[in-house]
Design an enzyme around this catalytic site. Structure first.
Site, PDB file in Angstrom:
ATOM      1  N   SER A  68       0.791  -1.236   0.000  1.00 47.89           N
ATOM      2  CA  SER A  68       0.000   0.000   0.000  1.00 47.89           C
ATOM      3  C   SER A  68       0.818   1.279   0.000  1.00 47.89           C
ATOM      4  O   SER A  68       0.244   2.366  -0.144  1.00 47.89           O
ATOM      5  CB  SER A  68      -0.953   0.006   1.190  1.00 47.89           C
ATOM      6  OG  SER A  68      -1.959  -0.941   0.971  1.00 47.89           O
ATOM      7  N   LYS A  73       0.229   3.414  -2.959  1.00 46.09           N
ATOM      8  CA  LYS A  73      -0.937   4.298  -3.092  1.00 46.09           C
ATOM      9  C   LYS A  73      -0.524   5.776  -3.160  1.00 46.09           C
ATOM     10  O   LYS A  73      -1.239   6.601  -3.710  1.00 46.09           O
ATOM     11  CB  LYS A  73      -1.907   4.038  -1.920  1.00 46.09           C
ATOM     12  CG  LYS A  73      -2.560   2.643  -2.035  1.00 46.09           C
ATOM     13  CD  LYS A  73      -3.340   2.217  -0.800  1.00 46.09           C
ATOM     14  CE  LYS A  73      -3.905   0.808  -1.029  1.00 46.09           C
ATOM     15  NZ  LYS A  73      -4.467   0.183   0.184  1.00 46.09           N
ATOM     16  N   TYR A  79      -4.187  -2.248  -9.886  1.00 46.55           N
ATOM     17  CA  TYR A  79      -4.044  -2.190  -8.428  1.00 46.55           C
ATOM     18  C   TYR A  79      -3.182  -3.348  -7.913  1.00 46.55           C
ATOM     19  O   TYR A  79      -2.279  -3.151  -7.094  1.00 46.55           O
ATOM     20  CB  TYR A  79      -5.437  -2.200  -7.771  1.00 46.55           C
ATOM     21  CG  TYR A  79      -5.377  -2.260  -6.269  1.00 46.55           C
ATOM     22  CD1 TYR A  79      -5.043  -1.141  -5.514  1.00 46.55           C
ATOM     23  CD2 TYR A  79      -5.602  -3.466  -5.587  1.00 46.55           C
ATOM     24  CE1 TYR A  79      -4.941  -1.200  -4.140  1.00 46.55           C
ATOM     25  CE2 TYR A  79      -5.510  -3.533  -4.207  1.00 46.55           C
ATOM     26  CZ  TYR A  79      -5.178  -2.406  -3.484  1.00 46.55           C
ATOM     27  OH  TYR A  79      -5.067  -2.473  -2.115  1.00 46.55           O
ATOM     28  N   TYR A 112      -4.353   3.938   7.983  1.00 41.94           N
ATOM     29  CA  TYR A 112      -5.714   3.394   8.189  1.00 41.94           C
ATOM     30  C   TYR A 112      -6.257   3.806   9.551  1.00 41.94           C
ATOM     31  O   TYR A 112      -6.120   4.962   9.941  1.00 41.94           O
ATOM     32  CB  TYR A 112      -5.721   1.865   8.029  1.00 41.94           C
ATOM     33  CG  TYR A 112      -4.874   1.407   6.883  1.00 41.94           C
ATOM     34  CD1 TYR A 112      -5.225   1.745   5.575  1.00 41.94           C
ATOM     35  CD2 TYR A 112      -3.713   0.675   7.083  1.00 41.94           C
ATOM     36  CE1 TYR A 112      -4.452   1.336   4.511  1.00 41.94           C
ATOM     37  CE2 TYR A 112      -2.928   0.274   6.020  1.00 41.94           C
ATOM     38  CZ  TYR A 112      -3.300   0.617   4.746  1.00 41.94           C
ATOM     39  OH  TYR A 112      -2.527   0.224   3.700  1.00 41.94           O
ATOM     40  N   VAL A 135       1.299  -3.471   3.856  1.00 47.93           N
ATOM     41  CA  VAL A 135       1.178  -4.716   4.603  1.00 47.93           C
ATOM     42  C   VAL A 135       2.425  -5.617   4.427  1.00 47.93           C
ATOM     43  O   VAL A 135       2.585  -6.606   5.149  1.00 47.93           O
ATOM     44  CB  VAL A 135      -0.173  -5.392   4.207  1.00 47.93           C
ATOM     45  CG1 VAL A 135      -0.036  -6.159   2.920  1.00 47.93           C
ATOM     46  CG2 VAL A 135      -0.744  -6.212   5.317  1.00 47.93           C
TER      47      VAL A 135
HETATM   48  N1  GLN Z   1      -2.417  -5.955  -1.389  1.00 50.98           N
HETATM   49  C1  GLN Z   1      -3.019  -5.546  -0.162  1.00 50.98           C
HETATM   50  C2  GLN Z   1      -4.525  -5.554  -0.312  1.00 50.98           C
HETATM   51  O1  GLN Z   1      -5.003  -5.017  -1.258  1.00 50.98           O
HETATM   52  C3  GLN Z   1      -2.522  -4.196   0.215  1.00 50.98           C
HETATM   53  C4  GLN Z   1      -3.051  -3.736   1.545  1.00 50.98           C
HETATM   54  C5  GLN Z   1      -2.027  -3.065   2.404  1.00 50.98           C
HETATM   55  O2  GLN Z   1      -0.838  -2.990   2.139  1.00 50.98           O
HETATM   56  N2  GLN Z   1      -2.491  -2.624   3.532  1.00 50.98           N
HETATM   57  O3  GLN Z   1      -5.237  -6.082   0.510  1.00 50.98           O
END
Ligand code: GLN
Length: 317
Positions: free
Chosen positions: A68, A71, A195, A247, A265
């Site tokens: 993420s 993003k 994505y 988050y 993550v």
């Molecule tokens: N690939 C993960 C997902 O879409 C990315 C989420 C993250 O890094 N928090 O669930």
């Protein structure tokens, strides 16, 4: 009296955190095999200063899945392409919900709270795709990140991208749900493909800190000096990172660290001290909110030692 020598600070933080036993490092993400098999013992830290100097410690040259953190780069590309129209399709408020939550989308008519939760990032990917071919958009994203970092060796891990797609039921649900409100393009598959590939970007801490330089430099490309985005836009990306980058753990991160940051993550965090530093940290073990446990700790220690804070801009190294 803090030790103000940055290389020493980085080595001290790395030694202290590297000494922690497995039980204190948090569990690694296990929703796909490629992430589940990463050792929780990795720890890397890289800091690029405004003068261009690069300081690293630990596993700063080991590539990891940035997930993420991508993003941030995708929001930058969407703002380049669409300007303020981005905000017609995605909000700018912290969600207070898990990164992959669907609950707010119903009452908020398919407009995700912000570009850094999954729903928001999928809309952003749809905007970057802009009705085009997913393969060429994936190429554009890779070229963009390579150019920001000044490193042509950065790649996308296709095993990760494919596993993301195979297990991506929630992300697919988010995309379809938003489509039902008219907030996705014609084909949700293309946006999801983009994505899943952006999540699979593989960078080292050194490369990630280099790629984040434009956010420390008021939106300017670090070598050409050209505007990646306007200064006002760079400032706002940083604001969103501070308020939404972790988050439902964003308040805690702002409280403890006090600089904009975006987690993934895979255990990576990109953090920006405007005008001063672009920082990347990686430790794969996660806390309950899906943010790097030791990565957060490392940034808290670094902010404490250096005095870096957006709330005391004159202070610090
Ligand atoms: N690939 C993960 C997902 O879409 C990315 C989420 C993250 O890094 N928090 O669930």
């Amino acid at each position: 009296m803090p030790d103000r020598d940055l290389p020493t600070i980085l080595v001290n933080i790395t030694q202290e955190l590297d000494a922690l036993p497995i039980e204190q490092r948090g569990p690694v993400a296990d929703y796909i095999p490629a992430l589940a098999r990463v050792s929780p013992e990795h720890f890397g830290l890289a800091v690029v200063l405004a003068d261009g100097s690069v300081h690293v410690a630990g596993d700063a040259n080991v590539p990891f899945s940035i997930q993420s953190v991508s993003k941030v780069f995708m929001l930058t590309m969407a703002l380049q392409k669409h300007g303020d129209d981005v905000w017609k399709r995605v909000g700018r408020e912290p969600s207070g919900s898990a990164f992959n939550s669907i609950v707010q989308l119903e009452t908020e008519h398919g407009i995700p709270r912000n570009p850094f939760i999954n729903a928001g990032a999928i809309v952003v990917s749809d905007m970057v795709l802009n009705g085009g071919d997913p393969r060429s958009a994936i190429g554009d994203v890779l070229r963009f990140v390579r150019d920001l970092a000044g490193d042509e060796t950065i790649s996308i891990d296709n095993e990760v991208a494919n596993s993301e797609a195979v297990t991506g039921f929630r992300n697919t649900a988010l995309a379809n749900y938003m489509k039902s409100f008219g907030n996705m393009g014609r084909e949700v598959e293309g946006a999801l493909k983009l994505y899943f590939h952006q999540c699979a970007l593989s960078l080292t801490c050194r490369q990630l800190a280099l790629a984040g330089r434009y956010l420390m430099l008021d939106g300017q490309h670090p070598t050409s000096g050209k505007a990646i985005v306007d200064v006002a836009v760079a400032r706002r990306i940083n604001a969103l990172m501070l308020l939404c980058g972790h988050y439902d753990g964003s308040g805690e991160f702002a409280y403890r660290v006090g600089i904009p940051g975006k987690s993934g993550v895979g255990g990576g965090i990109l953090a920006i001290v405007p005008g001063k530093a672009s920082i990347a940290v990686w430790s794969p073990g996660l806390n309950a909110r899906g943010n790097s446990l030791l990565g957060t700790k490392a940034l808290e220690m670094l902010a404490e030692e250096t005095g870096w804070s957006v709330f005391m801009p004159g202070a610090g190294l």
